[in-house]
Design a protein around this motif. Structure first.
Motif, PDB file in Angstrom:
ATOM      1  N   MET A 243       0.884  -1.333  -0.080  1.00  0.00           N
ATOM      2  CA  MET A 243       0.155   0.065  -0.059  1.00  0.00           C
ATOM      3  C   MET A 243       0.811   1.351  -0.025  1.00  0.00           C
ATOM      4  N   CYS A 244       2.062   1.211   0.757  1.00  0.00           N
ATOM      5  CA  CYS A 244       2.890   2.403   0.848  1.00  0.00           C
ATOM      6  C   CYS A 244       3.408   2.657  -0.268  1.00  0.00           C
ATOM      7  N   PHE A 245       3.921   1.720  -0.966  1.00  0.00           N
ATOM      8  CA  PHE A 245       4.606   1.846  -2.348  1.00  0.00           C
ATOM      9  C   PHE A 245       3.540   2.010  -3.658  1.00  0.00           C
ATOM     10  N   LEU A 246       2.378   1.657  -3.295  1.00  0.00           N
ATOM     11  CA  LEU A 246       1.342   2.097  -4.382  1.00  0.00           C
ATOM     12  C   LEU A 246       1.265   3.455  -5.016  1.00  0.00           C
ATOM     13  N   GLY A 247       1.615   4.421  -3.909  1.00  0.00           N
ATOM     14  CA  GLY A 247       1.566   5.906  -4.346  1.00  0.00           C
ATOM     15  C   GLY A 247       2.967   6.464  -4.458  1.00  0.00           C
ATOM     16  N   PHE A 248       4.106   5.627  -4.373  1.00  0.00           N
ATOM     17  CA  PHE A 248       5.474   6.086  -4.475  1.00  0.00           C
ATOM     18  C   PHE A 248       5.808   6.666  -5.694  1.00  0.00           C
ATOM     19  N   GLY A 249       5.514   5.826  -6.748  1.00  0.00           N
ATOM     20  CA  GLY A 249       5.874   6.306  -8.172  1.00  0.00           C
ATOM     21  C   GLY A 249       5.085   7.515  -8.522  1.00  0.00           C
ATOM     22  N   SER A 250       3.722   7.865  -8.331  1.00  0.00           N
ATOM     23  CA  SER A 250       3.027   9.042  -8.365  1.00  0.00           C
ATOM     24  C   SER A 250       3.640  10.330  -7.893  1.00  0.00           C
ATOM     25  N   TYR A 251       3.673  10.132  -6.651  1.00  0.00           N
ATOM     26  CA  TYR A 251       4.580  11.342  -5.721  1.00  0.00           C
ATOM     27  C   TYR A 251       5.858  11.585  -6.234  1.00  0.00           C
ATOM     28  N   PHE A 252       6.646  10.560  -6.566  1.00  0.00           N
ATOM     29  CA  PHE A 252       8.040  10.928  -6.933  1.00  0.00           C
ATOM     30  C   PHE A 252       7.852  11.481  -8.537  1.00  0.00           C
ATOM     31  N   CYS A 253       7.039  11.329  -9.446  1.00  0.00           N
ATOM     32  CA  CYS A 253       7.101  11.896 -10.611  1.00  0.00           C
ATOM     33  C   CYS A 253       6.050  13.045 -10.665  1.00  0.00           C
ATOM     34  N   TYR A 254       5.395  13.348  -9.634  1.00  0.00           N
ATOM     35  CA  TYR A 254       4.591  14.714  -9.893  1.00  0.00           C
ATOM     36  C   TYR A 254       5.459  15.991  -9.606  1.00  0.00           C
ATOM     37  N   ASP A 255       6.726  15.762  -8.842  1.00  0.00           N
ATOM     38  CA  ASP A 255       7.465  16.992  -8.993  1.00  0.00           C
ATOM     39  C   ASP A 255       8.956  16.873  -9.857  1.00  0.00           C
ATOM     40  N   ASN A 256       8.594  16.123 -10.514  1.00  0.00           N
ATOM     41  CA  ASN A 256       9.723  15.844 -11.655  1.00  0.00           C
ATOM     42  C   ASN A 256      10.093  17.262 -12.266  1.00  0.00           C
ATOM     43  N   PRO A 257       9.043  18.043 -12.892  1.00  0.00           N
ATOM     44  CA  PRO A 257       9.395  19.365 -13.427  1.00  0.00           C
ATOM     45  C   PRO A 257       9.994  20.228 -12.552  1.00  0.00           C
ATOM     46  N   SER A 258       9.566  20.239 -11.275  1.00  0.00           N
ATOM     47  CA  SER A 258      10.315  21.118 -10.184  1.00  0.00           C
ATOM     48  C   SER A 258      11.662  20.647 -10.005  1.00  0.00           C
ATOM     49  N   ALA A 259      12.154  19.054 -10.123  1.00  0.00           N
ATOM     50  CA  ALA A 259      13.517  18.715  -9.738  1.00  0.00           C
ATOM     51  C   ALA A 259      14.245  19.386 -11.249  1.00  0.00           C
ATOM     52  N   LEU A 260      13.768  19.286 -12.188  1.00  0.00           N
ATOM     53  CA  LEU A 260      14.577  19.701 -13.482  1.00  0.00           C
ATOM     54  C   LEU A 260      13.991  20.910 -14.137  1.00  0.00           C
ATOM     55  N   GLN A 261      13.506  21.902 -13.216  1.00  0.00           N
ATOM     56  CA  GLN A 261      13.032  23.212 -13.818  1.00  0.00           C
ATOM     57  C   GLN A 261      13.885  23.790 -14.911  1.00  0.00           C
ATOM     58  N   THR A 262      15.245  23.854 -14.492  1.00  0.00           N
ATOM     59  CA  THR A 262      16.164  24.738 -15.463  1.00  0.00           C
ATOM     60  C   THR A 262      16.418  23.743 -16.574  1.00  0.00           C
ATOM     61  N   GLN A 263      16.508  22.518 -16.379  1.00  0.00           N
ATOM     62  CA  GLN A 263      16.710  21.689 -17.606  1.00  0.00           C
ATOM     63  C   GLN A 263      15.613  21.694 -18.725  1.00  0.00           C
ATOM     64  N   VAL A 264      14.119  21.788 -17.969  1.00  0.00           N
ATOM     65  CA  VAL A 264      13.132  21.840 -18.863  1.00  0.00           C
ATOM     66  C   VAL A 264      13.138  23.072 -19.471  1.00  0.00           C
ATOM     67  N   GLN A 265      13.146  24.063 -18.851  1.00  0.00           N
ATOM     68  CA  GLN A 265      13.053  25.537 -19.782  1.00  0.00           C
ATOM     69  C   GLN A 265      14.194  25.657 -20.783  1.00  0.00           C
ATOM     70  N   LEU A 266      15.620  25.365 -20.546  1.00  0.00           N
ATOM     71  CA  LEU A 266      16.579  25.411 -21.369  1.00  0.00           C
ATOM     72  C   LEU A 266      16.208  24.453 -22.877  1.00  0.00           C
ATOM     73  N   ASP A 267      15.981  23.221 -22.433  1.00  0.00           N
ATOM     74  CA  ASP A 267      16.275  22.138 -23.253  1.00  0.00           C
ATOM     75  C   ASP A 267      14.894  22.323 -24.262  1.00  0.00           C
ATOM     76  N   MET A 268      13.645  22.649 -23.660  1.00  0.00           N
ATOM     77  CA  MET A 268      12.282  22.881 -24.325  1.00  0.00           C
ATOM     78  C   MET A 268      12.203  24.299 -24.791  1.00  0.00           C
ATOM     79  N   LYS A 269      12.989  24.888 -24.344  1.00  0.00           N
ATOM     80  CA  LYS A 269      12.637  26.515 -24.843  1.00  0.00           C
ATOM     81  C   LYS A 269      11.734  27.257 -24.228  1.00  0.00           C
ATOM     82  N   VAL A 270      11.117  27.114 -23.191  1.00  0.00           N
ATOM     83  CA  VAL A 270       9.882  27.734 -22.640  1.00  0.00           C
ATOM     84  C   VAL A 270      10.267  28.823 -21.597  1.00  0.00           C
ATOM     85  N   ASN A 271       9.406  29.732 -21.188  1.00  0.00           N
ATOM     86  CA  ASN A 271       9.503  30.566 -20.227  1.00  0.00           C
ATOM     87  C   ASN A 271       8.893  29.821 -19.181  1.00  0.00           C
ATOM     88  N   THR A 272       8.794  30.309 -17.839  1.00  0.00           N
ATOM     89  CA  THR A 272       8.250  30.043 -16.609  1.00  0.00           C
ATOM     90  C   THR A 272       6.832  29.984 -16.825  1.00  0.00           C
TER      91      THR A 272
END
Length: 531
Positions: free
Chosen positions: A46-75
């Motif tokens: 049960m505990c690991f059931l939502g682990f992947g969802s919460y891990f990937c939810y903040d993927n954009p935050s963990a890679l904010q600089t990379q997303v903006q530079l690589d995808m050429k988008v503003n904030t």
């Protein structure tokens, strides 16, 4: 033993003699669904059931600089990734429980929602691989369809397996594991990106896509947990003859017109508070890099402090609020502390670990004190609608503020953004003060201490007992012998509440019409409240 014999005799379909019961085969404790060792295995899944969802939810935050530079988008465009997650949940919060209860069932529903999470993350990563930002937004939309509903399914499993046993602890552990997933993401995804960049020799959208695809592995892991958990639940259903778990939610939009002013103020506090926390965390990494000159690794670590602190403190604060009461006071403390944290980050150069630690503590405290208050101001049959509406408004606010925060940051910078977040918290403070006075003037119990609530429960039970008395109680003698120690408090105040429910049935004449069902319901009340 006498109590157990009487309970067995009252259960429908059970014979009076042991020989009439079908014996269960002997099995090892870890394989027996009725044993603690087996429930521990289920709890881990049960505990690991939502682990992947919460891990990937903040993927954009963990890679904010990379997303903006690589995808050429503003904030502003970057924050659309969070908005697209929230948009479907403005509606789905009302229907997630219905889909689990009436359409899919808990097992199939959990697998379907896990598949949506996996598919959404894969589409999100594919958008980066093909340099298509619209595809990344589509992936976040699909991811959002599964994410919130998967949390509902996770809670339903917890109630099905642990109701009346270790339920509060289980909810605390599930929340802690969710925060662990968010924390690991904040501290790992940047490193994974750097390793992929070194291996490929350069940065770019392909490197970003591969990194996000690696993150999808956690979603596949959670999907595997959903499949195994579904098998174990099906097996337990056959062995223990138990029903599938249900959310118990009853969603009726017409109930909205009956919501009290106190409930609307709780909604306002919820929206104004969380829009100043989650969007800030989504943009926090670059903020710490620019203002405090942190390295990407340091910025990711400080940005995850809120989740690190929340993981161990949520169960502790939940226990504390249960024991002390005074929910409004705790909510006020949490909101004021959050305002102090934002002001420190906006106007000082103090070590941000101090402000983020305060934010982590206040975030944990508010969740434990605010959400239970809904149950104090609405009838039980409206709880599903109230919580669904609360989550819907929260997601609507998060979607709008995420976009607005990106626009403010692009045009005005981080100082104005922090002032904006602080103004949202100030609105929450005003709402909490209004809630305090409305509750006080109307004689509500939102700010009662725990012992005052216990006293009111006992008083209500005594009034019902005096009203119906044993001599006029239409329960048959065996039920009366069980009811008597319950009402004098032998099994605790929750059992007194269970007795009140039973006496309500008596008052409505249900007992005379359906005696066997009342016997079964009563014995379930005793089982639940005595555990």
């Amino acid at each position: 033993m006498a109590l157990e014999d009487e309970q067995e005799a009252l259960l429908p379909g059970s014979g009076g003699s042991p020989s009439s019961r079908e014996p269960r085969p002997q099995m090892a404790a870890i394989c027996d669904p009725s044993r603690f060792a087996h429930r521990v295995v289920v709890l881990m899944l049960m505990c690991f059931l939502g682990f992947g969802s919460y891990f990937c939810y903040d993927n954009p935050s963990a890679l904010q600089t990379q997303v903006q530079l690589d995808m050429k988008v503003n904030t502003a465009d970057f924050m659309q990734l969070y908005a697209f997650y929230s948009w479907p949940n403005v509606v789905l919060c009302f229907f997630g429980g219905f889909l689990i209860d009436r359409v899919f069932g808990i097992r199939l529903g959990t697998i379907i929602f896990s598949l949506f999470v996996c598919a959404g993350q894969v589409i999100f990563a594919a958008g980066a691989l093909f340099n298509a930002f619209w595809l990344m937004e589509t992936g976040r939309l699909v991811f959002g369809i599964g994410g919130e509903s998967l949390a509902v399914a996770q809670n339903t499993y917890a109630v099905s397996w642990f109701k009346g046993k270790e339920l509060n602890l289980v909810f605390g552990l599930q929340l802690s594991m969710a925060r662990v997933g968010s924390t690991v993401n904040m501290n790992v995804m940047g490193l994974v990106y750097e390793r992929i960049k070194d291996a490929m020799g350069s940065a770019g959208h392909t490197t970003l896509g591969i990194t996000l695809m690696i993150g999808a592995i956690t979603c596949l892991f959670s999907l595997t947990c959903a499949l195994v958990l579904g098998y174990l639940d099906k097996r337990a259903e056959k062995i223990l003859k138990k029903e599938q778990g249900k959310t118990g939610e009853v969603i009726k939009l017409t109930d909205v017109k009956d919501f009290s002013l106190s409930l609307w103020l709780i909604f306002l506090v919820c929206v104004c508070y969380y829009v100043a926390v989650f969007p800030f965390i989504g943009l926090g990494k670059v903020f710490f890099m620019e203002k405090f000159q942190f390295s990407p690794l340091q910025a990711g670590a400080i940005n995850s402090v809120v989740y690190i602190i929340s993981a161990p403190l949520s169960p502790v604060f939940g226990f504390m609020v249960d024991r002390i009461g005074k929910n409004i006071i705790w909510v006020m403390c949490a909101v004021v502390t959050t305002l102090a944290a934002h002001l420190m980050l906006a106007f000082t150069l103090w070590n941000p670990w101090i402000a983020m630690s305060l934010l982590g503590v206040s975030y944990s405290l508010l969740a434990c004190a605010l959400w239970p208050m809904v149950a104090f101001v609405v009838p039980e049959h409206q709880l599903g609608t109230a919580y669904g509406f609360m989550q819907s408004i929260q997601n609507l606010g998060l979607a709008i503020i995420a976009i607005l925060a990106g626009v403010i940051l692009d045009s005005r910078g981080y100082l104005f953004l922090e002032v904006f977040f602080s103004s949202c918290i100030c609105m929450a403070i005003v709402a909490v003060f209004m809630l305090y006075f409305v509750n006080h003037l109307r004689g509500g119990d939102l700010n009662l201490s725990s012992w005052e609530r216990e006293r009111l429960q006992k008083q209500a039970a005594i009034e019902y007992w005096q009203r119906f008395g044993c001599s006029t109680c239409p329960l048959r003698p065996k039920c009366c012998r069980l009811l008597n120690p319950v009402l004098v408090g032998k099994c605790g105040d929750l059992t007194l509440f269970g007795a009140i429910i039973m006496l309500e049935l008596v008052d409505q004449g249900t007992r005379a019409e359906q005696p066997e069902q009342c016997d079964f319901l009563f014995i379930n009340i005793v089982n639940y409240t005595c555990c």
